[in-house]
Design an enzyme around this catalytic site. Sequence first.
Site, short mmCIF file in Angstrom:
data_model
loop_
_atom_site.label_atom_id
_atom_site.label_comp_id
_atom_site.label_asym_id
_atom_site.label_seq_id
_atom_site.Cartn_x
_atom_site.Cartn_y
_atom_site.Cartn_z
N LYS A 1 1.10 -1.22 0.09
CA LYS A 1 0.00 -0.08 -0.18
C LYS A 1 0.90 1.19 0.04
O LYS A 1 2.00 1.30 0.50
CB LYS A 1 -0.98 -0.04 1.16
N ASP B 1 -7.00 4.10 -4.71
CA ASP B 1 -7.48 3.93 -3.27
C ASP B 1 -8.26 5.34 -3.23
O ASP B 1 -8.42 6.02 -3.96
CB ASP B 1 -6.49 3.62 -2.24
N1 GLU Z 1 -7.36 0.16 -2.98
C1 GLU Z 1 -7.93 -1.12 -3.33
C2 GLU Z 1 -7.87 -2.12 -2.07
O1 GLU Z 1 -8.14 -1.61 -1.04
C3 GLU Z 1 -7.59 -1.86 -4.63
C4 GLU Z 1 -6.03 -2.12 -4.53
C5 GLU Z 1 -5.58 -2.76 -6.09
O2 GLU Z 1 -6.27 -2.70 -7.15
O3 GLU Z 1 -4.43 -2.97 -6.04
O4 GLU Z 1 -8.00 -3.20 -2.23
#
Ligand code: GLU
Length: 447
Positions: free
Chosen positions: A124, A164
């Site tokens: 992340k 996100d």
């Molecule tokens: N931010 C999204 C999550 O919390 C998607 C992450 C992604 O597609 O890599 O899963």
Amino acid sequence: MKTNEIMAMLQAKHPGENEYLQAVQEVLESIEDVYNQHPEFEKARIVERMVEPDRIYTFRVTWVDDRGNVQTNLGYRVQFNSAIGPYKGGLRFHRAVTPSMLKFLGFEQTFKNALTTLPMGGGKGGSDFDPVGKSDDEIMRFCQAFMLELWRCIGPDEDVPAGDVGVGGREIGFLDGMYRKLARQYNTGVLTGKGMTWGGSILRPEATGYGAMYFAHLALARIGKDLAGQRIALSGFGNVAWGAAKKAKQLGAKVVAISGPDGVCEIPGGITDEMIDYMLDMRASNRNKVEDMYVKYPGATKFTAGKKSWSVPVDIAFPSAFQNELSLEDARELKKNGCWAVFEISNMGCQADAIHWIQDNGMLFAPGKAVNAGGVATSGLEMTQNAEHISWTADEVDERLHHIMSAIHEQCVKYGTLPEGKVDYVKGANIAGFMKVAQAMLEQGLV
Ligand code: GLU
């Protein structure tokens, strides 16, 4: 392994990292019994290793605003766990972003990605940049400056960021544009959530919300219920709430509330297709005000400042905005007004005491890492399409998404069914995700 001891050790090592500690505690509580039946996990100190990220990059991001002022933000990428594949997870741009927030999200992502059945590790990233009130040009300059640092940390087989909170299609465009320029690679799939004409997967924008509704449909079907006819509250009005509203409406449910930092917008007759489309304009405006929906549709909606979606009488609540957005008090109010199920679409959308109360009071509850996994799963499908230099049709992607969401639901049922026959989805999701990552770590030795 004793959860209390590990938590005491982490609290001493990472004081004040509250979101991170909360996320770890929730997982450890669920897995403790199963873990202790596996002495080989204990011998390899799997838990002690798994709760720490592999590495964290921190960098300064300097950019110039529209008035010519120099601005400085902090950027981060937390590469949490790569045991089952390249780091994968979104970027969050929000003024409250801290390493603790990104560590909690990276930790959750590791288990969520394991549940998707696809080979993706957890990561992340993001920045304390606040997109509210920024012009498109400012957003572009910030994204470019952010990528000037990030590009060295990522790669299609190494770490694949996506969107996100605060990062959607527009931001991914600016980020990917800069990555191409710097890396001179034009077909990489180094980011997911790209535009449809340059490597993006059809249905990726909708996928988190669609997947959540597919999951809810399966959980309801298991107890002989149906989404059709249910009154639903969503929170926020961003990409996730938008996809969820679209699919909820298609499945015959009635979305009667959305919200923003300014308050709640009630829609007694249920959200319409035009309102769903208007949510996209609301996000693109960078105003971050749900009142705009009321201003646009005053006859069909009601705006109440300072209230949350959880004050509106509904059957099912879908937190879909931010962590800890649903408190114990909110849970009580929901139940008092007739709500009987809560499906988290946001990551850790409910406070820990709210989850316990919801479960103890006979309501159905499912955690974000299972419910919202359709988003990252479709990112995984985007990676596959990029690697194969092809693009699938909407039907092909949707069919795979359906398949993945039912596999996730099945894993929750397998690991979370209680002796009395009810499913504890928190336990099910945590144990299923944990077992997969732990087993991979064990097989790969002490690295
Ligand atoms: N931010 C999204 C999550 O919390 C998607 C992450 C992604 O597609 O890599 O899963």
